[in-house]
Scaffold this active site. Structure first.
Site, PDB file in Angstrom:
ATOM      1  N   ASP A  36       0.885  -1.156   0.000  1.00 20.17           N
ATOM      2  CA  ASP A  36       0.000   0.000   0.000  1.00 20.17           C
ATOM      3  C   ASP A  36       0.937   1.224   0.000  1.00 20.17           C
ATOM      4  OD1 ASP A  36      -2.338   1.640   0.464  1.00 20.17           O
ATOM      5  OD2 ASP A  36      -1.630   1.822   2.539  1.00 20.17           O
ATOM      6  N   GLY A  87      -7.387   4.198   3.480  1.00 25.18           N
ATOM      7  CA  GLY A  87      -7.599   3.092   2.546  1.00 25.18           C
ATOM      8  C   GLY A  87      -8.921   3.154   1.799  1.00 25.18           C
ATOM      9  N   ASP A 128      -0.051   5.061   0.795  1.00 23.91           N
ATOM     10  CA  ASP A 128      -0.306   6.033   1.864  1.00 23.91           C
ATOM     11  C   ASP A 128      -0.289   5.340   3.220  1.00 23.91           C
ATOM     12  OD1 ASP A 128      -0.828   8.167   0.046  1.00 23.91           O
ATOM     13  OD2 ASP A 128      -2.868   7.445  -0.241  1.00 23.91           O
TER      14      ASP A 128
HETATM   15  C1  BG6 Z   1      -5.875   5.935  -0.005  1.00 19.23           C
HETATM   16  C2  BG6 Z   1      -5.965   6.768   1.263  1.00 19.23           C
HETATM   17  O1  BG6 Z   1      -4.568   5.547  -0.245  1.00 19.23           O
HETATM   18  O2  BG6 Z   1      -6.347   6.679  -1.115  1.00 19.23           O
HETATM   19  C3  BG6 Z   1      -7.385   7.267   1.439  1.00 19.23           C
HETATM   20  O3  BG6 Z   1      -5.582   5.979   2.374  1.00 19.23           O
HETATM   21  C4  BG6 Z   1      -7.826   8.037   0.192  1.00 19.23           C
HETATM   22  O4  BG6 Z   1      -7.467   8.092   2.576  1.00 19.23           O
HETATM   23  C5  BG6 Z   1      -7.694   7.126  -1.023  1.00 19.23           C
HETATM   24  O5  BG6 Z   1      -9.170   8.467   0.332  1.00 19.23           O
HETATM   25  C6  BG6 Z   1      -8.096   7.815  -2.316  1.00 19.23           C
HETATM   26  O6  BG6 Z   1      -7.159   8.805  -2.612  1.00 19.23           O
HETATM   27  P1  BG6 Z   1      -7.240   9.826  -3.808  1.00 19.23           P
HETATM   28  O7  BG6 Z   1      -5.829  10.350  -3.911  1.00 19.23           O
HETATM   29  O8  BG6 Z   1      -7.615   9.053  -5.050  1.00 19.23           O
HETATM   30  O9  BG6 Z   1      -8.242  10.848  -3.464  1.00 19.23           O
HETATM   31 MG    MG Z   2      -2.769   3.143   3.563  1.00 22.42          MG
END
Ligand code: BG6
Ligand code: MG
Length: 213
Positions: free
Chosen positions: A9, A46, A11
């Site tokens: 993963d 996530g 983030d």
């Molecule tokens: C995930 C994060 O990696 O990505 C979430 O943990 C986030 O918090 C999700 O909402 C979607 O991200 P993005 O960048 O497409 O808005």
């Molecule tokens: Mg994560």
């Protein structure tokens, strides 16, 4: 070795973007008089952008919003978030993560990213890792967000490996559940470190090495 590949993963595992998600959503929430704090922000880990918005809107008192209005809010949040991501640099990749990745790679393991984010490539670029991984499966190539296993199954497919030969590394419970649903072992870190559905429980990123010894 127990596994042929690792699906990380992004983030909360490779780097930390929670603060930027928080600041961007906070601007939207404040404007709409919605109570939003760091605890609610944890629930967004996530979870896809639209699902995150729906969680934030649980605190909204007003007429229900149309899909169009919701999409506008999600896209406004994303513009704020992307401008904050520009503050990230290779300094946001810790020495521990960098050294652990390099060591694991020297064992011949393949690496993929398995992230719900549509900004995964921008984040990787900011931290100087855009060409590091063998494959990137992210929010742009999936229809179903974690806890659905799609993002990880696609990552395994991009690597041409069987899901059971891949280890997933995740900081979100939804991500550990996604790994289980895909028939993959998982290592929980951070928020997911003590989650009982994870195969391994990591206190630090470098603890990953012990799985391969
Ligand atoms: C995930 C994060 O990696 O990505 C979430 O943990 C986030 O918090 C999700 O909402 C979607 O991200 P993005 O960048 O497409 O808005
Ligand atoms: Mg994560």
């Amino acid at each position: 070795m127990k596994y042929r590949a690792i699906v990380f993963d992004l983030d909360g595992v490779i780097c930390h973007t929670d603060q930027y998600h928080y600041q961007a959503w906070k601007q939207i929430a404040d404007r709409m008089n919605i109570y939003f704090d760091e605890t609610i922000n944890h629930r967004l880990r996530g979870v896809s952008r639209m699902d995150s918005l729906n969680i934030i809107l649980e605190g909204y008192v007003g007429e229900p919003l149309s899909l169009e209005e919701k999409e506008k809010l999600a896209s406004e949040k994303n513009e704020i978030y992307k401008s904050l991501l520009l503050m990230m640099s290779p300094k946001d990749l810790s020495k521990e993560v960098k050294e652990t990745l390099n060591y694991l790679r020297s064992l011949g393991l393949k690496f993929a990213i398995g992230s719900s984010s549509k900004n995964a490539r921008l984040i990787l670029k900011q931290i100087g890792m855009e060409d590091y991984f063998d494959a990137i499966s992210d929010g742009n190539n999936i229809e179903h967000s974690k806890p659905h296993p799609e993002v990880f199954l696609k990552a395994a497919g991009f690597l041409k490996e069987k899901p059971s030969d891949c280890l997933v590394v995740e900081d979100a419970k939804a991500g550990i559940e996604a790994a289980c649903a895909g028939g993959m072992d998982s290592a929980g870190i951070g928020d997911a470190a003590d989650y009982n559905k994870a195969t391994y429980h990591l206190h630090n990123f470098k603890d990953l090495i012990s799985i391969f010894q």
